[in-house]
Structures are given as C-alpha cells and as structure tokens.
Scaffold this motif. Structure first.
Motif, PDB file in Angstrom:
ATOM      1  N   THR A 158       0.847  -1.295  -0.110  1.00 14.38           N
ATOM      2  CA  THR A 158      -0.039   0.106   0.004  1.00 14.38           C
ATOM      3  C   THR A 158       0.996   1.405  -0.040  1.00 14.38           C
ATOM      4  OG1 THR A 158      -1.820  -1.034   1.077  1.00 14.38           O
ATOM      5  CG2 THR A 158      -1.782   1.243   1.258  1.00 14.38           C
ATOM      6  N   ILE A 159       1.880   1.412   0.782  1.00 10.62           N
ATOM      7  CA  ILE A 159       2.786   2.295   0.956  1.00 10.62           C
ATOM      8  C   ILE A 159       3.585   2.591  -0.507  1.00 10.62           C
ATOM      9  CG2 ILE A 159       4.855   3.037   1.832  1.00 10.62           C
ATOM     10  CD1 ILE A 159       3.963   1.819   4.476  1.00 10.62           C
ATOM     11  N   LEU A 160       4.042   1.418  -1.148  1.00  8.50           N
ATOM     12  CA  LEU A 160       4.714   1.714  -2.382  1.00  8.50           C
ATOM     13  C   LEU A 160       3.891   1.987  -3.309  1.00  8.50           C
ATOM     14  CD1 LEU A 160       6.692  -1.737  -2.203  1.00  8.50           C
ATOM     15  CD2 LEU A 160       7.757   0.327  -2.384  1.00  8.50           C
ATOM     16  N   ASN A 161       2.545   1.677  -3.453  1.00 11.29           N
ATOM     17  CA  ASN A 161       1.301   2.333  -4.436  1.00 11.29           C
ATOM     18  C   ASN A 161       1.456   3.619  -4.129  1.00 11.29           C
ATOM     19  OD1 ASN A 161      -1.758   2.394  -5.026  1.00 11.29           O
ATOM     20  ND2 ASN A 161      -0.368   1.504  -6.461  1.00 11.29           N
ATOM     21  N   GLN A 162       1.317   4.139  -2.848  1.00 12.61           N
ATOM     22  CA  GLN A 162       1.188   5.709  -2.577  1.00 12.61           C
ATOM     23  C   GLN A 162       2.663   6.469  -3.496  1.00 12.61           C
ATOM     24  OE1 GLN A 162       1.234   5.948   1.367  1.00 12.61           O
ATOM     25  NE2 GLN A 162      -0.767   5.220   1.685  1.00 12.61           N
ATOM     26  N   GLU A 163       3.534   5.735  -3.208  1.00 12.50           N
ATOM     27  CA  GLU A 163       4.822   6.318  -3.648  1.00 12.50           C
ATOM     28  C   GLU A 163       4.641   6.305  -5.246  1.00 12.50           C
ATOM     29  OE1 GLU A 163       8.821   8.312  -3.271  1.00 12.50           O
ATOM     30  OE2 GLU A 163       7.239   8.113  -2.023  1.00 12.50           O
ATOM     31  N   ALA A 164       4.663   5.290  -5.753  1.00 12.80           N
ATOM     32  CA  ALA A 164       4.628   5.145  -7.320  1.00 12.80           C
ATOM     33  C   ALA A 164       3.670   5.843  -7.833  1.00 12.80           C
ATOM     34  CB  ALA A 164       4.157   3.496  -7.411  1.00 12.80           C
ATOM     35  N   GLU A 166       2.695   9.025  -6.867  1.00 13.72           N
ATOM     36  CA  GLU A 166       3.282  10.226  -7.086  1.00 13.72           C
ATOM     37  C   GLU A 166       4.696  10.488  -7.962  1.00 13.72           C
ATOM     38  OE1 GLU A 166       3.379  12.650  -3.294  1.00 13.72           O
ATOM     39  OE2 GLU A 166       1.843  11.035  -2.332  1.00 13.72           O
ATOM     40  N   LEU A 167       5.149   9.229  -8.117  1.00 15.22           N
ATOM     41  CA  LEU A 167       6.241   9.240  -8.893  1.00 15.22           C
ATOM     42  C   LEU A 167       6.012   9.291 -10.239  1.00 15.22           C
ATOM     43  CD1 LEU A 167       8.469   6.354  -7.581  1.00 15.22           C
ATOM     44  CD2 LEU A 167       9.189   8.827  -7.570  1.00 15.22           C
ATOM     45  N   GLU A 168       4.823   8.832 -10.581  1.00 15.68           N
ATOM     46  CA  GLU A 168       4.257   8.828 -11.985  1.00 15.68           C
ATOM     47  C   GLU A 168       3.778  10.280 -12.075  1.00 15.68           C
ATOM     48  OE1 GLU A 168       1.005   6.039 -13.745  1.00 15.68           O
ATOM     49  OE2 GLU A 168      -0.087   7.486 -12.767  1.00 15.68           O
ATOM     50  N   ALA A 169       3.123  10.899 -11.351  1.00 19.01           N
ATOM     51  CA  ALA A 169       2.771  12.320 -11.272  1.00 19.01           C
ATOM     52  C   ALA A 169       4.025  13.134 -11.531  1.00 19.01           C
ATOM     53  CB  ALA A 169       1.706  12.514 -10.231  1.00 19.01           C
ATOM     54  N   ILE A 175       8.155   2.523 -13.939  1.00 18.41           N
ATOM     55  CA  ILE A 175       8.423   2.110 -12.492  1.00 18.41           C
ATOM     56  C   ILE A 175       8.733   0.690 -12.255  1.00 18.41           C
ATOM     57  CG2 ILE A 175       7.126   2.178 -10.110  1.00 18.41           C
ATOM     58  CD1 ILE A 175       5.714   4.418 -11.093  1.00 18.41           C
ATOM     59  N   GLN A 176       9.830   0.411 -11.650  1.00 18.72           N
ATOM     60  CA  GLN A 176      10.554  -0.857 -11.486  1.00 18.72           C
ATOM     61  C   GLN A 176      10.306  -1.417  -9.909  1.00 18.72           C
ATOM     62  OE1 GLN A 176      14.355  -1.691 -13.318  1.00 18.72           O
ATOM     63  NE2 GLN A 176      15.160  -2.306 -11.252  1.00 18.72           N
ATOM     64  N   PHE A 177      10.016  -2.246  -9.953  1.00 24.31           N
ATOM     65  CA  PHE A 177      10.057  -2.908  -8.377  1.00 24.31           C
ATOM     66  C   PHE A 177      10.978  -4.042  -8.194  1.00 24.31           C
ATOM     67  CE2 PHE A 177       5.804  -1.450  -9.244  1.00 24.31           C
ATOM     68  CZ  PHE A 177       5.539  -0.445  -7.891  1.00 24.31           C
ATOM     69  N   ASP A 178      11.977  -3.979  -7.301  1.00 26.44           N
ATOM     70  CA  ASP A 178      13.050  -4.826  -7.154  1.00 26.44           C
ATOM     71  C   ASP A 178      12.647  -5.880  -6.479  1.00 26.44           C
ATOM     72  OD1 ASP A 178      14.723  -3.395  -8.824  1.00 26.44           O
ATOM     73  OD2 ASP A 178      15.444  -1.884  -7.402  1.00 26.44           O
ATOM     74  N   GLU A 179      12.530  -7.101  -6.930  1.00 22.26           N
ATOM     75  CA  GLU A 179      12.176  -8.487  -6.007  1.00 22.26           C
ATOM     76  C   GLU A 179      13.073  -9.523  -6.121  1.00 22.26           C
ATOM     77  OE1 GLU A 179      10.478  -8.775  -3.849  1.00 22.26           O
ATOM     78  OE2 GLU A 179       8.410  -7.832  -3.824  1.00 22.26           O
ATOM     79  N   PRO A 180      14.510  -9.240  -5.785  1.00 19.92           N
ATOM     80  CA  PRO A 180      15.194 -10.336  -5.540  1.00 19.92           C
ATOM     81  C   PRO A 180      14.818 -11.474  -4.905  1.00 19.92           C
ATOM     82  CG  PRO A 180      16.508  -8.568  -4.756  1.00 19.92           C
ATOM     83  CD  PRO A 180      14.988  -7.941  -5.167  1.00 19.92           C
ATOM     84  N   ALA A 181      14.035 -11.254  -3.855  1.00 19.03           N
ATOM     85  CA  ALA A 181      13.444 -12.207  -2.875  1.00 19.03           C
ATOM     86  C   ALA A 181      12.631 -13.306  -3.501  1.00 19.03           C
ATOM     87  CB  ALA A 181      12.723 -11.704  -1.603  1.00 19.03           C
ATOM     88  N   PHE A 182      12.093 -13.100  -4.804  1.00 15.51           N
ATOM     89  CA  PHE A 182      11.411 -13.853  -5.433  1.00 15.51           C
ATOM     90  C   PHE A 182      12.205 -15.027  -5.985  1.00 15.51           C
ATOM     91  CE2 PHE A 182       7.448 -11.630  -7.614  1.00 15.51           C
ATOM     92  CZ  PHE A 182       7.112 -11.183  -6.219  1.00 15.51           C
ATOM     93  N   ASN A 183      13.514 -14.972  -6.052  1.00 23.32           N
ATOM     94  CA  ASN A 183      14.342 -16.098  -6.422  1.00 23.32           C
ATOM     95  C   ASN A 183      14.426 -16.923  -5.310  1.00 23.32           C
ATOM     96  OD1 ASN A 183      14.834 -16.301  -9.092  1.00 23.32           O
ATOM     97  ND2 ASN A 183      16.801 -15.288  -9.175  1.00 23.32           N
ATOM     98  N   GLY A 203      -3.407   0.610 -10.495  1.00 26.50           N
ATOM     99  CA  GLY A 203      -3.819   1.874 -10.874  1.00 26.50           C
ATOM    100  C   GLY A 203      -2.808   2.795 -11.480  1.00 26.50           C
ATOM    101  N   LEU A 204      -1.670   2.213 -11.698  1.00 23.54           N
ATOM    102  CA  LEU A 204      -0.693   3.021 -12.395  1.00 23.54           C
ATOM    103  C   LEU A 204      -0.837   3.119 -14.009  1.00 23.54           C
ATOM    104  CD1 LEU A 204       2.688   1.935 -10.534  1.00 23.54           C
ATOM    105  CD2 LEU A 204       1.225   4.009 -10.274  1.00 23.54           C
TER     106      LEU A 204
END
Length: 345
Positions: A158-164, A166-169, A175-183, A203-204
């Motif tokens: 939820t917090i990341l979505n708020q930031e993303a 505003e970055l878009e605006a 917008i890239q999300f880094d998820e090395p934990a997915f490995n 919503g982006l």
C-alpha cells in the motif's frame, strides 16, 4: 518512432568518489547538509550524462541519491526503528544487521518524488525509477510488530503504491519494483508475493517492471551462485505466475549466468528486460558478446518486446568498468538492431 531494442540499466551506477566511498554497498556519504543535497544532484546529472553519452535509451538515476535500493526507502517510513537492530539472514544467503519494525508502518511524506522530479528536468528521454518490492523489503527487516511476513508485505504494498502514483505524477514513465527475494521464497511468491506486487502497482498508467536477479556482484551472492549447479532454474517457479500477472515487464539476469534461455518462453507476451551485462565481473563485455545474448533471447521473445539491460546494479564496480559496460550494452544492441532493421542507404 519507437526504437527497436531500447537499452536500459537495472538500477545503480557507481557513485563519484567525492560523494561516497567507491565500490562499496551502503557506503556512507562524504558530504552533509546542503552540500550533500547539491552533491547528490550533481551525481545524478553525471549519471544522466553518462547514460546518454553511451547511447542508453531509458534513463534512470543510477541510484545516486540513495545509499541502498531497499533501506533508503525504509528509512523514510514510520514504525521502523533503525536504532533497534537485529541480525537476520538476508534471502537465506548472508547475515546482516537490520532495523526493527516496532509499530504500524506508514509513509508520512514522499520519499523519492523530489529526486524523480529533478531527474525529469535533466532529460526528455523516457525515465525509469526503481522501488524495492514488498517481499524484498520484509526480507531486509526484523518484524517485532506484525509477526507475519504476509501482513507486513501488504502494508508495504500500500505504501509503495502511494509512492509509485506520486512518482508517475512527477513524470516517471516506467516504475520498476526490485524483487530479488522472488528467487528464494517460492511458496510465498505463489501464495501472496505476486498479489502484493500487483497491489504496489495498482492503478498505474506508467509501465511497470519487476526485476528479479541473483544479486549484486558481492561475495555472498557469488558464493551462493556457485552452489546452484550447472542450470539455474529458479525463474521456472515464478515466471508462469508473472506471465499471468498485471505487471508489464519482467527483468531478468542472463549474461554469464546459468539461466537456460528457454525459460524466457514462460513469460511470452510480456516485455522482457534482458540482462546482457554481467555485474559480477570487472571484465567489460565486447559488443559482439552482448549481441549474442540478445540474439539467443529473440528465439523466445519478440524483438518489439525486448529491452537489453544489465543483470543487476553496478554500484560495487569501478566507475570506468561500469561506463565501459554501458557502452558495450549500447553497441551490442545496435548490432542486432541493424541486423533486424538495416539502416537505409
């Protein structure tokens, strides 16, 4: 006109030696106060200039204004105590002293939006900004409050979505999300990891990327890679899930890895950011090596969906090596671009 095989980097570039200690992760700043703010902006200007000079199409900040791709974002959130530290196992690979979640996490003000707006003023090319993904954020903390990886991941999403948003605006195109934990945490990825990632991107209108790699070229990661055998098939667990997800682009490690290229077929229909530059070596690739990696990928992804890139961030590398690798990435992509669409004349 859209460029065929547009080039991009994943994340970090080395910082100038006057800003932070070279070739070091989590390197402390050498400046303070207003001088630090000015120094970060100067470093960002340089990063933009070097990418443009090398012929990179999608411009990023090189993470010049942050010490680390995960912790710098977390530092700006409430509910996390950086004085209370615990040692945890990061991605089941190495121990690190990390801050503690002591209460409800929240974002009281934008974190990177001013930096992204400054980046936007430096170029008219498409710009990309990276954020840590929810699962990788929780893997970099000790949680004394929620006592549930999944609950904390949803809060971070939820917090990341708020930031993303505003970055878009602020003018960010990608917008890239880094998820090395997915490995690493495959059950969690399946049960809630992809869902929390989609929540972060909800919503982006900006294009969304998930970056999954085998980590920076540091000893803990290279030692881990040495245990993975002759074929690295971790992507086989996550790519089918991401192929069905709402994320637009999947960024993966390829060059000098043991990832079978045919695994890219599992994300057919998505755009692919292909790691054609090895960030765990100071050897600078030749343009032909880069071109060869790109050609191999084209058996599994349409040329119009392929973005040649780096395997991961280059912060730990010497600056001259990183710049040489940028040039090689651009030149290698140009070779294949000309093969696919020969220049007129």
């Amino acid at each position: 006109m859209t460029t065929l095989l547009p080039t991009s980097i994943v994340g970090s570039l080395p910082k100038p030696s006057w800003l932070a200690q070279p070739e070091t992760l989590w390197s402390p700043w050498k400046l303070e106060g207003d001088a630090l703010t000015e120094g970060k902006q100067d470093a960002l200007r340089i990063a933009v200039h070097e990418q443009r000079r090398a012929g990179i199409h999608v411009i990023s900040d090189g993470e010049q204004t942050r010490q680390h791709f995960v912790t710098t974002f977390i530092e700006h959130l409430s509910g996390v105590d950086f004085e209370q530290r615990e040692t945890v196992r990061i991605r089941n690979r190495y121990d690190a002293s990390v801050p503690t979640v002591v209460g409800a996490v929240g974002r009281e003000k934008p974190v990177f939006v001013d930096d992204a707006a400054f980046l936007r003023t430096q170029t008219d090319q498409p710009i990309k900004w990276a954020l840590p993904g929810p699962m990788t954020m929780i893997d970099t903390l000790y949680d004394r409050h929620y006592k549930s990886r999944e609950k904390l991941a949803w809060e971070f999403a939820t917090i990341l979505n708020q930031e993303a948003r505003e970055l878009e605006a602020a003018g960010v195109d990608i917008i890239q999300f880094d998820e090395p934990a997915f490995n690493v945490f495959f059950d969690d990825v399946r049960d809630w990891g992809v869902a929390t990632l989609e929540r972060a991107a909800e919503g982006l209108r900006a294009e969304t990327v998930v970056h999954i790699c085998y980590g920076y070229g540091i000893k803990a990661n290279t030692d881990w890679k040495a245990t993975l055998g002759s074929e690295w098939r971790q992507y086989e667990q996550t790519f089918p899930l991401l192929q069905r997800s709402a994320i637009d682009v999947v960024s993966l490690e390829s060059h000098h890895s043991h990832v079978p290229m045919e695994l890219v077929e599992l994300i057919r229909g998505k755009k692919v950011m292909l790691g054609a530059i090895d960030v765990a070596s100071t050897m600078i690739e030749t343009p032909e090596e880069v071109a060869d990696t790109i050609r191999k990928a084209l058996a599994y992804v349409d040329a119009g969906d392929l973005v040649p890139s780096t395997n991961c961030g280059m912060a730990p590398l010497p600056r001259d090596v990183a710049l040489g690798k940028l040039a090689a990435l651009s030149a290698g992509a140009r070779i294949v671009r000309d093969e696919l669409d020969p220049p007129a004349g």
